[in-house]
Motif scaffolding. Sequence first.
Motif, PDB file in Angstrom:
ATOM      1  N   UNK B  44       1.031  -2.087  -6.882  1.00  0.00           N
ATOM      2  CA  UNK B  44       1.586  -1.712  -5.579  1.00  0.00           C
ATOM      3  C   UNK B  44       2.217  -0.332  -5.683  1.00  0.00           C
ATOM      4  N   UNK B  45       1.927   0.499  -4.699  1.00  0.00           N
ATOM      5  CA  UNK B  45       2.358   1.892  -4.749  1.00  0.00           C
ATOM      6  C   UNK B  45       3.824   2.012  -4.357  1.00  0.00           C
ATOM      7  N   UNK B  46       4.582   2.767  -5.158  1.00  0.00           N
ATOM      8  CA  UNK B  46       6.012   2.940  -4.911  1.00  0.00           C
ATOM      9  C   UNK B  46       6.260   4.247  -4.158  1.00  0.00           C
ATOM     10  N   UNK B  47       5.850   5.349  -4.753  1.00  0.00           N
ATOM     11  CA  UNK B  47       5.945   6.675  -4.159  1.00  0.00           C
ATOM     12  C   UNK B  47       4.750   7.485  -4.598  1.00  0.00           C
ATOM     13  N   UNK B  48       4.463   8.532  -3.839  1.00  0.00           N
ATOM     14  CA  UNK B  48       3.433   9.463  -4.236  1.00  0.00           C
ATOM     15  C   UNK B  48       3.855  10.887  -3.885  1.00  0.00           C
ATOM     16  N   UNK B  49       3.154  11.839  -4.477  1.00  0.00           N
ATOM     17  CA  UNK B  49       3.455  13.250  -4.242  1.00  0.00           C
ATOM     18  C   UNK B  49       2.156  14.018  -4.106  1.00  0.00           C
ATOM     19  N   UNK B  50       2.048  14.767  -3.039  1.00  0.00           N
ATOM     20  CA  UNK B  50       0.843  15.551  -2.790  1.00  0.00           C
ATOM     21  C   UNK B  50       0.902  16.920  -3.454  1.00  0.00           C
ATOM     22  N   UNK B  51       2.121  17.372  -3.763  1.00  0.00           N
ATOM     23  CA  UNK B  51       2.284  18.666  -4.417  1.00  0.00           C
ATOM     24  C   UNK B  51       3.763  18.858  -4.718  1.00  0.00           C
ATOM     25  N   UNK B  52       4.078  19.988  -5.293  1.00  0.00           N
ATOM     26  CA  UNK B  52       5.477  20.277  -5.625  1.00  0.00           C
ATOM     27  C   UNK B  52       6.333  20.187  -4.358  1.00  0.00           C
ATOM     28  N   UNK B  53       7.445  19.476  -4.482  1.00  0.00           N
ATOM     29  CA  UNK B  53       8.420  19.299  -3.403  1.00  0.00           C
ATOM     30  C   UNK B  53       7.892  18.505  -2.220  1.00  0.00           C
ATOM     31  N   UNK B  54       6.738  17.864  -2.358  1.00  0.00           N
ATOM     32  CA  UNK B  54       6.182  17.051  -1.276  1.00  0.00           C
ATOM     33  C   UNK B  54       5.986  15.627  -1.787  1.00  0.00           C
ATOM     34  N   UNK B  55       6.828  14.717  -1.319  1.00  0.00           N
ATOM     35  CA  UNK B  55       6.741  13.320  -1.748  1.00  0.00           C
ATOM     36  C   UNK B  55       6.811  12.419  -0.524  1.00  0.00           C
ATOM     37  N   UNK B  56       6.331  11.176  -0.683  1.00  0.00           N
ATOM     38  CA  UNK B  56       6.409  10.232   0.425  1.00  0.00           C
ATOM     39  C   UNK B  56       6.396   8.817  -0.129  1.00  0.00           C
ATOM     40  N   UNK B  57       6.856   7.886   0.707  1.00  0.00           N
ATOM     41  CA  UNK B  57       6.966   6.495   0.311  1.00  0.00           C
ATOM     42  C   UNK B  57       5.607   5.812   0.278  1.00  0.00           C
ATOM     43  N   UNK B  58       5.466   4.917  -0.693  1.00  0.00           N
ATOM     44  CA  UNK B  58       4.328   4.026  -0.722  1.00  0.00           C
ATOM     45  C   UNK B  58       4.677   2.726  -0.027  1.00  0.00           C
ATOM     46  N   UNK B  59       4.155   1.626  -0.562  1.00  0.00           N
ATOM     47  CA  UNK B  59       4.352   0.334   0.080  1.00  0.00           C
ATOM     48  C   UNK B  59       5.631  -0.387  -0.348  1.00  0.00           C
ATOM     49  N   UNK B  60       6.185  -0.047  -1.506  1.00  0.00           N
ATOM     50  CA  UNK B  60       7.378  -0.743  -2.010  1.00  0.00           C
ATOM     51  C   UNK B  60       8.397   0.254  -2.532  1.00  0.00           C
ATOM     52  N   UNK B  61       8.943   1.151  -1.682  1.00  0.00           N
ATOM     53  CA  UNK B  61       9.817   2.213  -2.156  1.00  0.00           C
ATOM     54  C   UNK B  61      11.289   1.835  -2.333  1.00  0.00           C
TER      55      UNK B  61
END
Lengths: 110, 112
Positions: B44-61
Amino acid sequence: QKEVEQNSGPLSVPEGAIASLNCTYSDRVSQSFFWYRQYSGKSPELIMSIYSNGDKEDGRFTAQLNKASQYVSLLIRDSQPSDSATYLCAVYTGGFKTIFGAGTRLFVKA
Amino acid sequence: EAQVTQNPRYLITVTGKKLTVTCSQNMNHEYMSWYRQDPGLGLRQIYYSMNVEVTDKGDVPEGYKVSRKEKRNFPLILESPSPNQTSLYFCASSPGASGGYTFGSGTRLTVV
């Protein structure tokens, strides 16, 4: 809730047989599909990716995708005891997220 | 060798004691992600990041924080761990969000 479903198994096949692993997904707009192999106590390892309908072959592995039926499968030909592992189906649904199934355990009997 | 390096491999801690799990990749990948793996529930995804300083919540943050100050590093922070965060954690990276992942070797966390 977007879902990826797999039969948990265990699936048991004799050495040399074809192992067939199946996966269904709920989101019709899913774009990319992956199979990972995970040995006990180890991290998942990418073994196949498929993006368009049809079959994709790589050595003893064949991935099959049917977007109309929302179904992806993995065939392992000439199964070996070293193929015994858990196989994870993963689907990229867009929105920067990939969803994994819970995995199917495969046992190949020598 | 192209790899994702996680540390530590094993960690036992007590409830409420802040901890950080480090993750570093040497493949110049844009996309990085944290997953937890629990029996019967899969990854299950917790968090992800598309690039430096860019992050977002997954399904269980809930209960987790991340940061991406450098492209290669993506640490997972548990500010006040609880027993329900006992799990096997994996860091993963890929060239883009839609590609296949390279996983780290995993961190088995036990919170008592």
